[in-house]
Write a protein that holds these residues in place. Structure first.
Motif, PDB file in Angstrom:
ATOM      1  N   PHE A  23       1.288   3.651   7.493  1.00 10.77           N
ATOM      2  CA  PHE A  23       1.570   3.047   6.193  1.00 10.77           C
ATOM      3  C   PHE A  23       1.273   1.550   6.244  1.00 10.77           C
ATOM      4  O   PHE A  23       0.739   0.980   5.292  1.00 10.77           O
ATOM      5  N   TRP A  24       1.631   0.909   7.355  1.00  9.75           N
ATOM      6  CA  TRP A  24       1.378  -0.528   7.524  1.00  9.75           C
ATOM      7  C   TRP A  24       0.049  -0.809   8.226  1.00  9.75           C
ATOM      8  O   TRP A  24      -0.579  -1.826   7.983  1.00  9.75           O
ATOM      9  N   PHE A  25      -0.334   0.104   9.114  1.00 11.85           N
ATOM     10  CA  PHE A  25      -1.565  -0.087   9.898  1.00 11.85           C
ATOM     11  C   PHE A  25      -2.458   1.147   9.728  1.00 11.85           C
ATOM     12  O   PHE A  25      -2.483   2.028  10.592  1.00 11.85           O
ATOM     13  N   PRO A  43      -4.517   4.740  15.174  1.00  9.42           N
ATOM     14  CA  PRO A  43      -4.469   6.187  15.430  1.00  9.42           C
ATOM     15  C   PRO A  43      -3.034   6.663  15.646  1.00  9.42           C
ATOM     16  O   PRO A  43      -2.218   5.973  16.271  1.00  9.42           O
ATOM     17  N   GLN A  44      -2.729   7.858  15.133  1.00  9.40           N
ATOM     18  CA  GLN A  44      -1.373   8.407  15.258  1.00  9.40           C
ATOM     19  C   GLN A  44      -0.951   8.526  16.715  1.00  9.40           C
ATOM     20  O   GLN A  44       0.202   8.287  17.058  1.00  9.40           O
ATOM     21  N   TRP A  45      -1.892   8.875  17.570  1.00  8.35           N
ATOM     22  CA  TRP A  45      -1.510   9.157  18.952  1.00  8.35           C
ATOM     23  C   TRP A  45      -1.082   7.879  19.691  1.00  8.35           C
ATOM     24  O   TRP A  45      -0.231   7.936  20.582  1.00  8.35           O
ATOM     25  N   ILE A  46      -1.627   6.729  19.302  1.00  9.74           N
ATOM     26  CA  ILE A  46      -1.245   5.473  19.957  1.00  9.74           C
ATOM     27  C   ILE A  46       0.192   5.103  19.595  1.00  9.74           C
ATOM     28  O   ILE A  46       1.005   4.739  20.460  1.00  9.74           O
ATOM     29  N   ALA A  47       0.545   5.212  18.305  1.00  7.54           N
ATOM     30  CA  ALA A  47       1.913   4.923  17.881  1.00  7.54           C
ATOM     31  C   ALA A  47       2.898   5.883  18.548  1.00  7.54           C
ATOM     32  O   ALA A  47       3.984   5.477  18.987  1.00  7.54           O
ATOM     33  N   ALA A  60      10.079  -1.900  -2.230  1.00  6.98           N
ATOM     34  CA  ALA A  60      10.787  -0.626  -2.068  1.00  6.98           C
ATOM     35  C   ALA A  60      10.106   0.287  -1.054  1.00  6.98           C
ATOM     36  O   ALA A  60      10.768   0.848  -0.175  1.00  6.98           O
ATOM     37  N   ALA A  61       8.806   0.440  -1.174  1.00  6.33           N
ATOM     38  CA  ALA A  61       8.097   1.356  -0.276  1.00  6.33           C
ATOM     39  C   ALA A  61       8.177   0.880   1.171  1.00  6.33           C
ATOM     40  O   ALA A  61       8.313   1.688   2.092  1.00  6.33           O
ATOM     41  N   HIS A  62       8.121  -0.435   1.371  1.00  5.51           N
ATOM     42  CA  HIS A  62       8.211  -0.978   2.733  1.00  5.51           C
ATOM     43  C   HIS A  62       9.613  -0.783   3.317  1.00  5.51           C
ATOM     44  O   HIS A  62       9.765  -0.468   4.495  1.00  5.51           O
ATOM     45  N   ILE A  63      10.622  -0.985   2.487  1.00  6.74           N
ATOM     46  CA  ILE A  63      12.005  -0.789   2.947  1.00  6.74           C
ATOM     47  C   ILE A  63      12.217   0.660   3.357  1.00  6.74           C
ATOM     48  O   ILE A  63      12.756   0.956   4.426  1.00  6.74           O
ATOM     49  N   LEU A  64      11.776   1.582   2.503  1.00  4.91           N
ATOM     50  CA  LEU A  64      11.951   3.002   2.803  1.00  4.91           C
ATOM     51  C   LEU A  64      11.189   3.384   4.059  1.00  4.91           C
ATOM     52  O   LEU A  64      11.702   4.125   4.899  1.00  4.91           O
TER      53      LEU A  64
END
Length: 445
Positions: free
Chosen positions: A116-118, A122-126, A280-284
């Motif tokens: 969402f922020w980056f 790649p999903q696997w790195i996070a 709002a979206a960032h808080i959630l």
């Protein structure tokens, strides 16, 4: 190994309170509520209430056994002692396997939330970063686990309380007079727009929001003063459910027509946006990310303790029963964390495609754990009656409520066969139980 060869009691009352509370609040509430609202409409609050009451009864059963015998391994230990070797073996490995799948799903969720922020990350790195960080944290000592879980649970709770307060503010400040300001609860097809059947299906879905709440029993072996802290934590489960689940759903259903909730954005984002908070979206996203990391943290903790308990009963390799000088089951942590590396690989090869697959397989295991607790408690109380033993924290309405819970959980299996995406979990149940039986026979050669 520490001086006593036992897990250290490093979890204080405030840790247990937050672990119990955090176990009842996860991504199922934050992101999964839209699907249950679609099934039940405004009656979704009733679905959470009914499911929550049943979970409270099951937790009281587990609590009675945990206070009487505060050991690592929890209901697996009790199942072996009061029911038999296979039920103990089955419940321990089933719980471990369930939490491996849940932890994989949560790692996948972490990757999704970080994008969402980056967007280019790649999903696997996070997922890998989260895995390494949480594993390292758990390796240090149980107090650090409890402290981390305390603060992550606090973030989740604060977010929900804030959303409820903001929602009530909007309702009270509405230009419409009472009861028109609450008319969304009955104006779009009534309180039960899809009838009792829609409510029943919603109950089957919301039950998986409560998965993990039994973690409080796993903590018994490391709780300071378990006679006092475990009953306090469990008795507060019911009002937490009323506030955090039923209360949240009641506010949401009053604020918007149920058919519109969650269609354009998360229901919780809608509350923030309605009071003019542009972030709002960032808080959630921060809150749900915290929830996912919190569940993964608890999964690594509970899995390592379950492996330790299984090893103590010779139902897992002996090397998993060794403790560090700080009283931490390091090998159990590394094995449980290492297996979730499979998730990192899956996210590398199949990004965005495995979250629901993992959850559909994992969900049925939660009901197996709850059924094990209920039946084991029947055996436990029969043993206490036969030996004249009095327990300190009696479960209410024994044995009537035990049979009610058994019927309820079996009905959940039946309802799951009627829900697309959940039916797979029921159909693979016989194969999974067969695998456990084969493993038990092999281990007992």
């Amino acid at each position: 190994m520490n001086e006593n060869g036992k897990l250290k009691r490093g979890l204080k009352n405030r840790h247990l309170q937050m672990i119990a509370l955090g176990g009842a609040i996860g991504t199922g509430l934050f992101y999964g509520s839209a699907s249950t609202i679609a099934l039940a409409g405004p009656a979704v609050m009733l679905a959470y209430l009914i499911g929550g009451i049943m979970i409270f009864f099951i937790m009281r059963m587990l609590g009675e056994m945990a206070v009487d015998e505060p050991v690592s391994g929890s209901f697996s230990h009790y199942a072996t002692k009061y029911w038999g070797k296979f039920p103990g073996f089955m419940s321990g490995w089933n719980y471990w396997f369930n939490y491996v799948l849940v932890s994989m799903a949560e790692l996948t969720a972490v990757g999704i939330y970080m994008q969402f922020w980056f967007p280019d990350l790649p999903q696997w790195i996070a997922a890998l970063i989260c895995l390494v960080a949480i594993t390292a944290l758990n390796l240090i000592n149980v107090r650090l686990y409890g402290e981390t879980e305390f603060w992550m649970a606090l973030i989740k709770i604060t977010a929900i309380v804030l959303m409820i307060v903001l929602g009530l503010y909007i309702l009270v400040g509405s230009p419409q007079p009472f009861p028109d300001n609450l008319s969304n609860l009955w104006s779009y097809g009534g309180f039960l727009p899809n009838g009792v059947w829609g409510l029943a299906l919603a109950i089957a879905v919301v039950m998986f929001s409560f998965g993990g709440i039994e973690l409080i029993g796993i903590t018994a072996g490391e709780a300071e003063n378990p006679d006092k802290t475990i009953p306090q934590a469990i008795n507060q489960v019911i009002w937490r459910i009323l506030i955090f689940y039923v209360g949240t759903m009641a506010v949401l259903m009053a604020l918007w027509p149920w058919k519109e909730v969650g269609m354009e954005a998360s229901p919780f984002v809608q509350i923030f946006m309605s009071v003019g908070i542009p972030a709002a979206a960032h808080i959630l996203n921060f809150v749900v990310l915290t929830a996912a990391v919190s569940v993964y943290n608890s999964a690594i903790y509970s899995n390592s303790r379950m492996l330790y308990g299984l090893a103590a009963k010779n139902e897992a390799p002996k090397f998993l029963g060794k403790l560090s000088s700080r009283g931490v089951p390091v090998r159990g942590i590394l094995v449980s964390s290492g297996i979730t590396l499979i998730c990192v690989a899956l996210n590398y090869f199949f990004p965005g495609k495995i979250f629901m697959l993992l959850m559909s397989i994992a969900t049925i295991a939660a009901t197996i754990s709850w059924l094990t607790i209920v039946i084991t408690h029947l055996k436990f109380r029969a043993h206490c009656l036969a030996t004249g033993k009095a327990t300190k924290f009696k479960s209410p309405l024994y044995p009537l409520v035990n049979y009610l819970c058994i019927a309820f959980l079996l009905s959940i299996w039946g309802l799951m066969t009627q829900i697309e995406g959940m039916d797979l979990a029921v159909y693979i149940l016989p194969a999974w139980l067969l695998c456990l039986w084969i493993g038990f026979k092999y281990q007992n050669k």
